[in-house]
Design a protein around this motif. Sequence first.
Motif: not given
Length: 70
Positions: A9-15, A27-33
Amino acid sequence: MVHQFMNISESCTTDRNCAANEVCDSGRCKDPCTIKGSCGLNAQCTVSRHRKQCVCPQDFTGNPEVECVR
């Protein structure tokens, strides 16, 4: 206090803003799978250090990025 890992639920700018098993996607942290089309048909997806790895399961062959067949 600085959080070492962020949740989806938090935003991101890089991995590096995400947990090691996540990537920064739009802009979101996600499981790439979980991103549609991340691996080929019948392939297994794992994540390590922000990188997905697609592999064909045992008794399957092919390009795991495209399709694994028996």
